[in-house]
Every structure is written in structure tokens, then in C-alpha cells.
Design a protein around this motif. Structure first.
Motif, PDB file in Angstrom:
ATOM      1  N   ALA A 134      65.445  50.998  43.480  1.00 13.12           N
ATOM      2  CA  ALA A 134      64.831  51.728  44.594  1.00 13.12           C
ATOM      3  C   ALA A 134      63.447  52.261  44.230  1.00 13.12           C
ATOM      4  O   ALA A 134      62.603  52.464  45.113  1.00 13.12           O
ATOM      5  N   SER A 135      63.171  52.473  42.952  1.00 13.28           N
ATOM      6  CA  SER A 135      61.873  53.013  42.545  1.00 13.28           C
ATOM      7  C   SER A 135      60.730  52.051  42.861  1.00 13.28           C
ATOM      8  O   SER A 135      59.596  52.474  43.034  1.00 13.28           O
ATOM      9  N   MET A 136      61.023  50.773  42.971  1.00 10.16           N
ATOM     10  CA  MET A 136      59.973  49.803  43.291  1.00 10.16           C
ATOM     11  C   MET A 136      59.549  49.881  44.756  1.00 10.16           C
ATOM     12  O   MET A 136      58.524  49.329  45.128  1.00 10.16           O
ATOM     13  N   GLU A 137      60.298  50.582  45.562  1.00 12.32           N
ATOM     14  CA  GLU A 137      59.930  50.775  46.968  1.00 12.32           C
ATOM     15  C   GLU A 137      58.744  51.734  47.105  1.00 12.32           C
ATOM     16  O   GLU A 137      58.112  51.812  48.153  1.00 12.32           O
ATOM     17  N   TRP A 138      58.457  52.435  46.047  1.00 15.41           N
ATOM     18  CA  TRP A 138      57.445  53.481  46.035  1.00 15.41           C
ATOM     19  C   TRP A 138      56.085  53.023  46.565  1.00 15.41           C
ATOM     20  O   TRP A 138      55.396  53.756  47.269  1.00 15.41           O
ATOM     21  N   ALA A 139      55.670  51.812  46.258  1.00 14.64           N
ATOM     22  CA  ALA A 139      54.342  51.342  46.658  1.00 14.64           C
ATOM     23  C   ALA A 139      54.337  50.593  47.992  1.00 14.64           C
ATOM     24  O   ALA A 139      53.274  50.239  48.489  1.00 14.64           O
ATOM     25  N   ARG A 140      55.503  50.373  48.571  1.00 18.64           N
ATOM     26  CA  ARG A 140      55.577  49.595  49.815  1.00 18.64           C
ATOM     27  C   ARG A 140      54.677  50.181  50.907  1.00 18.64           C
ATOM     28  O   ARG A 140      53.980  49.450  51.608  1.00 18.64           O
ATOM     29  N   ASP A 141      54.700  51.498  51.061  1.00 16.71           N
ATOM     30  CA  ASP A 141      53.935  52.137  52.135  1.00 16.71           C
ATOM     31  C   ASP A 141      52.429  52.066  51.938  1.00 16.71           C
ATOM     32  O   ASP A 141      51.675  52.394  52.851  1.00 16.71           O
ATOM     33  N   LEU A 142      51.969  51.648  50.766  1.00 18.81           N
ATOM     34  CA  LEU A 142      50.527  51.516  50.532  1.00 18.81           C
ATOM     35  C   LEU A 142      50.070  50.063  50.504  1.00 18.81           C
ATOM     36  O   LEU A 142      48.876  49.791  50.646  1.00 18.81           O
ATOM     37  N   PHE A 143      50.988  49.128  50.347  1.00 14.21           N
ATOM     38  CA  PHE A 143      50.590  47.725  50.277  1.00 14.21           C
ATOM     39  C   PHE A 143      50.036  47.230  51.613  1.00 14.21           C
ATOM     40  O   PHE A 143      48.984  46.594  51.653  1.00 14.21           O
ATOM     41  N   THR A 144      50.706  47.531  52.710  1.00  9.15           N
ATOM     42  CA  THR A 144      50.212  47.090  54.018  1.00  9.15           C
ATOM     43  C   THR A 144      48.868  47.728  54.353  1.00  9.15           C
ATOM     44  O   THR A 144      47.937  47.015  54.761  1.00  9.15           O
ATOM     45  N   PRO A 145      48.697  49.035  54.174  1.00 11.79           N
ATOM     46  CA  PRO A 145      47.368  49.608  54.427  1.00 11.79           C
ATOM     47  C   PRO A 145      46.273  49.034  53.509  1.00 11.79           C
ATOM     48  O   PRO A 145      45.135  48.858  53.945  1.00 11.79           O
ATOM     49  N   LEU A 146      46.619  48.714  52.261  1.00 15.20           N
ATOM     50  CA  LEU A 146      45.638  48.087  51.364  1.00 15.20           C
ATOM     51  C   LEU A 146      45.227  46.724  51.924  1.00 15.20           C
ATOM     52  O   LEU A 146      44.043  46.370  51.926  1.00 15.20           O
ATOM     53  N   THR A 147      46.198  45.977  52.424  1.00 15.71           N
ATOM     54  CA  THR A 147      45.919  44.688  53.060  1.00 15.71           C
ATOM     55  C   THR A 147      44.996  44.882  54.255  1.00 15.71           C
ATOM     56  O   THR A 147      44.014  44.145  54.423  1.00 15.71           O
ATOM     57  N   GLU A 148      45.268  45.883  55.074  1.00 12.53           N
ATOM     58  CA  GLU A 148      44.439  46.165  56.247  1.00 12.53           C
ATOM     59  C   GLU A 148      43.030  46.591  55.842  1.00 12.53           C
ATOM     60  O   GLU A 148      42.048  46.212  56.486  1.00 12.53           O
ATOM     61  N   PHE A 149      42.927  47.375  54.775  1.00 14.60           N
ATOM     62  CA  PHE A 149      41.619  47.800  54.279  1.00 14.60           C
ATOM     63  C   PHE A 149      40.784  46.583  53.879  1.00 14.60           C
ATOM     64  O   PHE A 149      39.615  46.459  54.261  1.00 14.60           O
ATOM     65  N   PHE A 150      41.375  45.670  53.110  1.00 10.60           N
ATOM     66  CA  PHE A 150      40.649  44.473  52.692  1.00 10.60           C
ATOM     67  C   PHE A 150      40.323  43.580  53.884  1.00 10.60           C
ATOM     68  O   PHE A 150      39.246  42.980  53.940  1.00 10.60           O
ATOM     69  N   ARG A 151      41.223  43.487  54.848  1.00 13.17           N
ATOM     70  CA  ARG A 151      40.954  42.691  56.040  1.00 13.17           C
ATOM     71  C   ARG A 151      39.756  43.276  56.803  1.00 13.17           C
ATOM     72  O   ARG A 151      38.880  42.550  57.262  1.00 13.17           O
ATOM     73  N   GLY A 152      39.714  44.606  56.925  1.00 16.56           N
ATOM     74  CA  GLY A 152      38.587  45.259  57.585  1.00 16.56           C
ATOM     75  C   GLY A 152      37.283  45.030  56.843  1.00 16.56           C
ATOM     76  O   GLY A 152      36.243  44.756  57.456  1.00 16.56           O
ATOM     77  N   ALA A 153      37.326  45.133  55.516  1.00 12.57           N
ATOM     78  CA  ALA A 153      36.117  44.906  54.715  1.00 12.57           C
ATOM     79  C   ALA A 153      35.643  43.461  54.855  1.00 12.57           C
ATOM     80  O   ALA A 153      34.448  43.198  55.012  1.00 12.57           O
ATOM     81  N   ALA A 154      36.583  42.529  54.816  1.00 13.61           N
ATOM     82  CA  ALA A 154      36.226  41.114  54.930  1.00 13.61           C
ATOM     83  C   ALA A 154      35.632  40.802  56.301  1.00 13.61           C
ATOM     84  O   ALA A 154      34.675  40.026  56.400  1.00 13.61           O
ATOM     85  N   SER A 155      36.158  41.423  57.331  1.00 12.98           N
ATOM     86  CA  SER A 155      35.686  41.126  58.696  1.00 12.98           C
ATOM     87  C   SER A 155      34.247  41.558  58.927  1.00 12.98           C
ATOM     88  O   SER A 155      33.593  41.062  59.846  1.00 12.98           O
ATOM     89  N   THR A 156      33.749  42.451  58.094  1.00 15.72           N
ATOM     90  CA  THR A 156      32.367  42.926  58.234  1.00 15.72           C
ATOM     91  C   THR A 156      31.468  42.466  57.079  1.00 15.72           C
ATOM     92  O   THR A 156      30.328  42.910  56.979  1.00 15.72           O
ATOM     93  N   GLY A 157      31.999  41.609  56.207  1.00 15.31           N
ATOM     94  CA  GLY A 157      31.194  41.084  55.103  1.00 15.31           C
ATOM     95  C   GLY A 157      30.910  42.098  54.014  1.00 15.31           C
ATOM     96  O   GLY A 157      29.929  41.962  53.282  1.00 15.31           O
ATOM     97  N   HIS A 158      31.766  43.114  53.899  1.00 10.74           N
ATOM     98  CA  HIS A 158      31.544  44.158  52.896  1.00 10.74           C
ATOM     99  C   HIS A 158      32.038  43.743  51.507  1.00 10.74           C
ATOM    100  O   HIS A 158      32.955  42.939  51.374  1.00 10.74           O
ATOM    101  N   ALA A 159      31.439  44.363  50.515  1.00 11.92           N
ATOM    102  CA  ALA A 159      31.951  44.344  49.151  1.00 11.92           C
ATOM    103  C   ALA A 159      32.844  45.577  49.002  1.00 11.92           C
ATOM    104  O   ALA A 159      32.844  46.462  49.863  1.00 11.92           O
ATOM    105  N   VAL A 160      33.595  45.639  47.910  1.00  8.50           N
ATOM    106  CA  VAL A 160      34.462  46.802  47.666  1.00  8.50           C
ATOM    107  C   VAL A 160      34.230  47.299  46.241  1.00  8.50           C
ATOM    108  O   VAL A 160      34.330  46.522  45.286  1.00  8.50           O
ATOM    109  N   LEU A 161      33.905  48.589  46.143  1.00  4.80           N
ATOM    110  CA  LEU A 161      33.827  49.253  44.839  1.00  4.80           C
ATOM    111  C   LEU A 161      35.210  49.789  44.517  1.00  4.80           C
ATOM    112  O   LEU A 161      35.894  50.303  45.405  1.00  4.80           O
ATOM    113  N   ILE A 162      35.616  49.702  43.240  1.00  3.38           N
ATOM    114  CA  ILE A 162      36.959  50.108  42.839  1.00  3.38           C
ATOM    115  C   ILE A 162      36.865  50.915  41.539  1.00  3.38           C
ATOM    116  O   ILE A 162      36.155  50.505  40.613  1.00  3.38           O
ATOM    117  N   TRP A 163      37.602  52.020  41.479  1.00  3.29           N
ATOM    118  CA  TRP A 163      37.643  52.829  40.266  1.00  3.29           C
ATOM    119  C   TRP A 163      38.923  53.654  40.239  1.00  3.29           C
ATOM    120  O   TRP A 163      39.608  53.805  41.238  1.00  3.29           O
TER     121      TRP A 163
END
Length: 165
Positions: A134-163
Motif C-alpha cells: 500500500a505504501s507504493m500508492e503514495w505517489a499515485r495522486d501526483l503522477f497524473t498531475p505531473l503528466t498534466e503539467f508536462f502536457r501543458g508545458a509541451a503544448s506551449t513549447g516550454h522547457a522545464v527547469l527541475i531541482w
């Protein structure tokens, strides 16, 4: 204190400026983070996103699946300046597009399929909470929003800074 995965969408022009003036980029990141705390935009519209402490689990799962883009630590160095827990890196717009396309086709269930929590403990995945499946469920709620974030960035031709902060 905890380690959080941080993401910032930037235009190609902003990326060029950030590469020349990393202090400006850090100021921009802090300004956008502060502004978004009040507005809380949808991940696909957000300029800033955080995976909180799930970054290491996501890295483990994505590496295990041979994900071709470095979306947890970035791919190219932005600066050698420390932004929290090391220097920031970035993903160029074409690689953001590739990441968004593959993330769109990937489910969290696919990523955790056949993963035994003991693997996470053995690999010392941060934070060390891997005492049950069950502990692996911990990140499930952030995986879909991360996917949406990258989809939004890609749709506008953005780069992504990560730290890590």
C-alpha cells in the motif's frame, strides 16, 4: 526538513536568459511559486509544480520502466549554483514534448506493476516508508498531475527547469 521535487515551465527565451543569468531564474522560480500558492492553477496551466517527497519513488519507477527522458532531475545543467539540494537542471522543449507524449501513454499502475516494496527499501528510496504494498500508492495522486503539467508545458513549447528543494 524534507526534499521536494520542483518544476518550473519557462519559454525558450526565458531558458536562454536563465542559462546566462541563473540568479534571475531562481528569482523567477520563487516569484512564481509565491504567486501560485494563492491561485492554485490546474497542473496543465501551472508554471510551477511540485512532486513533494515522491520524487525519488517516481525516479525509481521511471528508471525501472526505461523512461527515455530525465523528468525527475532534468537532463542538462542550468548552473552549478545550489538551489536547495544541488543545482537545477532542465529539459529542453523537444524533450518535454517527448516526455509528455510518453507520460500520456503511461499509467501509474503500469509503473508499480510487479514492484515489491522491499526493492524500494533495499534501494534506499527516500523517504524510507516502504513497509507494505500500500505504501507504493503514495505517489499515485501526483503522477497524473505531473503528466498534466508536462502536457501543458509541451503544448506551449516550454522547457522545464527541475531541482530539489
Amino acid at each position: 526538513m524534507s526534499m521536494n521535487g520542483e518544476y518550473l515551465r519557462v519559454t525558450p527565451a526565458e531558458l536562454d536568459r536563465a542559462l546566462k543569468d541563473p540568479a534571475w531564474a531562481l528569482d523567477l522560480a520563487e516569484e512564481i511559486q509565491d504567486a501560485q500558492e494563492e491561485s492554485e492553477p490546474a497542473p496543465s496551466e501551472a508554471l510551477h509544480f511540485t512532486t513533494h517527497k515522491t520524487w525519488h519513488l517516481l525516479e525509481f519507477l521511471l528508471q525501472r520502466s526505461a523512461f527515455p527522458v530525465g523528468i525527475v532531475h532534468g537532463e542538462e545543467p542550468l548552473t552549478t549554483d545550489d538551489w536547495g539540494y544541488g543545482p537545477p537542471r532542465y529539459v529542453a522543449p523537444d524533450r518535454v514534448q517527448l516526455a509528455a507524449d510518453i507520460l500520456q501513454q503511461t499509467t501509474y499502475d503500469q509503473l508499480i506493476q510487479d514492484v515489491d516494496p522491499s526493492e524500494l527499501t533495499k534501494a534506499e528510496i527516500y523517504p524510507q516508508i516502504w513497509d507494505s504494498p500500500a505504501s507504493m500508492e503514495w505517489a499515485r495522486d501526483l503522477f497524473t498531475p505531473l503528466t498534466e503539467f508536462f502536457r501543458g508545458a509541451a503544448s506551449t513549447g516550454h522547457a522545464v527547469l527541475i531541482w530539489l528543494d
